[in-house]
Design an enzyme around this catalytic site. Structure first.
Site, PDB file in Angstrom:
ATOM      1  N   HIS A 130      -3.738  -4.347  -6.215  1.00  0.00           N
ATOM      2  CA  HIS A 130      -4.120  -2.974  -6.535  1.00  0.00           C
ATOM      3  C   HIS A 130      -2.968  -2.049  -6.152  1.00  0.00           C
ATOM      4  O   HIS A 130      -1.934  -2.517  -5.654  1.00  0.00           O
ATOM      5  CB  HIS A 130      -5.427  -2.581  -5.838  1.00  0.00           C
ATOM      6  CG  HIS A 130      -5.365  -2.554  -4.343  1.00  0.00           C
ATOM      7  ND1 HIS A 130      -5.192  -3.688  -3.578  1.00  0.00           N
ATOM      8  CD2 HIS A 130      -5.435  -1.525  -3.453  1.00  0.00           C
ATOM      9  CE1 HIS A 130      -5.181  -3.361  -2.297  1.00  0.00           C
ATOM     10  NE2 HIS A 130      -5.316  -2.045  -2.200  1.00  0.00           N
TER      11      HIS A 130
ATOM     12  N   HIS B  86      -2.756   0.708  -4.052  1.00  0.00           N
ATOM     13  CA  HIS B  86      -2.620   1.429  -2.798  1.00  0.00           C
ATOM     14  C   HIS B  86      -1.237   1.164  -2.218  1.00  0.00           C
ATOM     15  O   HIS B  86      -0.688   0.061  -2.363  1.00  0.00           O
ATOM     16  CB  HIS B  86      -3.704   1.008  -1.804  1.00  0.00           C
ATOM     17  CG  HIS B  86      -4.999   1.750  -2.003  1.00  0.00           C
ATOM     18  ND1 HIS B  86      -6.217   1.248  -1.616  1.00  0.00           N
ATOM     19  CD2 HIS B  86      -5.254   2.979  -2.558  1.00  0.00           C
ATOM     20  CE1 HIS B  86      -7.178   2.128  -1.911  1.00  0.00           C
ATOM     21  NE2 HIS B  86      -6.615   3.171  -2.485  1.00  0.00           N
TER      22      HIS B  86
ATOM     23  N   ASP C  38       0.106   0.517   0.617  1.00  0.00           N
ATOM     24  CA  ASP C  38       0.435  -0.592   1.522  1.00  0.00           C
ATOM     25  C   ASP C  38       0.557  -1.922   0.786  1.00  0.00           C
ATOM     26  O   ASP C  38       0.909  -2.936   1.402  1.00  0.00           O
ATOM     27  CB  ASP C  38      -0.597  -0.694   2.652  1.00  0.00           C
ATOM     28  CG  ASP C  38      -2.027  -0.870   2.169  1.00  0.00           C
ATOM     29  OD1 ASP C  38      -2.380  -0.285   1.132  1.00  0.00           O
ATOM     30  OD2 ASP C  38      -2.803  -1.591   2.838  1.00  0.00           O
ATOM     31  N   HIS C  39       0.305  -1.920  -0.523  1.00  0.00           N
ATOM     32  CA  HIS C  39       0.428  -3.143  -1.323  1.00  0.00           C
ATOM     33  C   HIS C  39       1.546  -3.070  -2.367  1.00  0.00           C
ATOM     34  O   HIS C  39       1.890  -4.102  -2.942  1.00  0.00           O
ATOM     35  CB  HIS C  39      -0.901  -3.450  -2.016  1.00  0.00           C
ATOM     36  CG  HIS C  39      -1.999  -3.802  -1.057  1.00  0.00           C
ATOM     37  ND1 HIS C  39      -2.453  -5.093  -0.855  1.00  0.00           N
ATOM     38  CD2 HIS C  39      -2.735  -3.024  -0.222  1.00  0.00           C
ATOM     39  CE1 HIS C  39      -3.418  -5.090   0.051  1.00  0.00           C
ATOM     40  NE2 HIS C  39      -3.610  -3.840   0.450  1.00  0.00           N
TER      41      HIS C  39
ATOM     42  N   HIS D  95     -13.262  -2.654  -4.621  1.00  0.00           N
ATOM     43  CA  HIS D  95     -12.525  -1.780  -3.715  1.00  0.00           C
ATOM     44  C   HIS D  95     -12.677  -0.339  -4.209  1.00  0.00           C
ATOM     45  O   HIS D  95     -13.408  -0.072  -5.168  1.00  0.00           O
ATOM     46  CB  HIS D  95     -11.068  -2.231  -3.662  1.00  0.00           C
ATOM     47  CG  HIS D  95     -10.262  -1.636  -2.555  1.00  0.00           C
ATOM     48  ND1 HIS D  95     -10.771  -1.425  -1.291  1.00  0.00           N
ATOM     49  CD2 HIS D  95      -8.966  -1.193  -2.521  1.00  0.00           C
ATOM     50  CE1 HIS D  95      -9.819  -0.902  -0.531  1.00  0.00           C
ATOM     51  NE2 HIS D  95      -8.734  -0.730  -1.257  1.00  0.00           N
TER      52      HIS D  95
ATOM     53  N   ASP E  94      -7.882  -6.186  -1.668  1.00  0.00           N
ATOM     54  CA  ASP E  94      -8.828  -5.584  -0.761  1.00  0.00           C
ATOM     55  C   ASP E  94     -10.185  -5.566  -1.457  1.00  0.00           C
ATOM     56  O   ASP E  94     -10.271  -5.249  -2.639  1.00  0.00           O
ATOM     57  CB  ASP E  94      -8.436  -4.159  -0.420  1.00  0.00           C
ATOM     58  CG  ASP E  94      -7.140  -4.058   0.379  1.00  0.00           C
ATOM     59  OD1 ASP E  94      -6.539  -5.104   0.673  1.00  0.00           O
ATOM     60  OD2 ASP E  94      -6.726  -2.931   0.693  1.00  0.00           O
TER      61      ASP E  94
ATOM     62  N   HIS F  75      -4.583  -8.961   6.559  1.00  0.00           N
ATOM     63  CA  HIS F  75      -4.890  -7.552   6.305  1.00  0.00           C
ATOM     64  C   HIS F  75      -5.724  -6.979   7.451  1.00  0.00           C
ATOM     65  O   HIS F  75      -6.875  -6.585   7.281  1.00  0.00           O
ATOM     66  CB  HIS F  75      -5.616  -7.397   4.960  1.00  0.00           C
ATOM     67  CG  HIS F  75      -5.543  -6.019   4.391  1.00  0.00           C
ATOM     68  ND1 HIS F  75      -6.527  -5.073   4.608  1.00  0.00           N
ATOM     69  CD2 HIS F  75      -4.623  -5.412   3.602  1.00  0.00           C
ATOM     70  CE1 HIS F  75      -6.226  -3.956   3.979  1.00  0.00           C
ATOM     71  NE2 HIS F  75      -5.061  -4.133   3.352  1.00  0.00           N
TER      72      HIS F  75
END
Length: 323
Positions: free
Chosen positions: A65, A67, A69-70, A150, A221, A279
């Protein structure tokens, strides 16, 4: 097959954890290996360098996805690949919006994309949560996806290595007088060879049964959902988020995440062979409690440790060994 966690932190890096990225390395019958990067959090390429993995050896990047942090490591990784004069295409797979991210970056001076990209988007809203959607393989490595639950469009991935030839019957080959050397390689590839007496030796007569390739699934996530269960069904190694402890289950649900216990329940229900937790929220200085929580339900659980290889073996699951 083996897996190298590059970043195990959720949301932001900490002193001890980088953000989400994992390198999957799969044996290949016609080349040394296939390398797939699953998520590309901030500083992912730094972790590749620390592991002595050349960025241009990556065959594909799979984003769960969008976000930060990914995916915030993507601009640097793509820029480095360009400066290293990458000529072969990079396959980039992710959910709806991935092309907007890449186009937006490329529209600024921050990133000039000079490498050939094969970008494909998949809308989780139209994917079945009851069954896997199979994509075009990555160099003979099977790839399948399923929608996750998510706060933003998210997909999980499952990879299966190609089947490997059966082991050669060395004792039988010695009886037939076949010398060590190129002839053994030809038999291993399934080709017939001539024995010293002039007779033909067929590979099927001197090899054992084909060995099924091992499998790995990534579910994050996500809240617990049917898509995650489809990904995990019978898998050799399930890599699942454990952002929160069960005492913070309300936070997990609010933010679209899972607890370590949720991950263990899924692994058990889906008959996964092994569970690897990753994670982790920065609220936890130690993750021992998360491991204990999951192992109480699913004993074959371990925690991802950055830059420590995880070997995935079929049958018998996975073992952890330093790389």
């Amino acid at each position: 097959m083996r897996l190298l966690p590059l970043g195990t932190g959720a949301g932001r890096p900490t002193r001890d954890r980088y953000t989400s990225a994992s390198l999957l390395e799969i044996p290949h019958p016609n080349r040394p290996r296939v390398r797939v990067l699953v998520d590309c959090g901030e500083a992912a390429q730094h972790r590749l360098f620390a592991a002595r993995i050349p960025p241009n050896s990556i065959d594909a990047v799979c984003c769960t996805h969008l976000h930060g942090d990914h995916v915030l490591g993507l601009p640097g990784l793509l820029g480095t690949m360009g400066m290293d004069d990458r000529r072969r295409p990079l396959r980039l797979i992710g959910p709806t919006g991935l092309s907007d991210l890449i186009d937006g970056l490329a529209a600024t001076p921050a990133l000039t994309i000079t490498i050939p990209l094969e970008l494909e988007e998949h809308d989780p809203a139209v994917l079945s949560g009851q069954a896997l959607t199979h994509l075009t393989p990555i160099s003979e490595v099977s790839v399948a996806i399923a929608p996750l639950d998510h706060r933003v469009p998210t997909i999980g991935f499952r990879f299966e290595a190609p089947d490997a030839p059966g082991s050669l019957d060395v004792a039988r080959l010695e009886q037939l007088g076949v010398p060590h050397g190129p002839l053994l390689g030809r038999l291993q590839r399934g080709e017939p060879v001539s024995a010293p007496d002039g007779s033909t030796i067929w590979a099927s007569d001197v090899t054992g049964p084909v060995r099924a390739g091992s499998s790995v699934a990534f579910a994050y996530d996500t809240r617990p959902c049917e898509g995650a269960r489809a990904l995990a069904a019978g898998v050799d190694l399930l890599v699942h988020e454990a952002t929160f402890a069960r005492t913070d289950a309300s936070l997990a649900d609010k933010h679209g995440h899972s607890t370590a216990l949720d991950a263990a329940h899924l692994a058990e229900a889906a008959h996964a062979k092994r569970l690897l937790l990753t994670h982790f929220s920065s609220r936890y200085d130690t993750i021992d409690g998360l491991l204990d929580e999951a192992q109480a339900r699913f004993p074959e659980t371990s925690v991802a440790q950055e830059l420590l290889w995880v070997d995935v073996i079929r049958p018998g699951g996975s073992t952890v060994a330093e790389g």
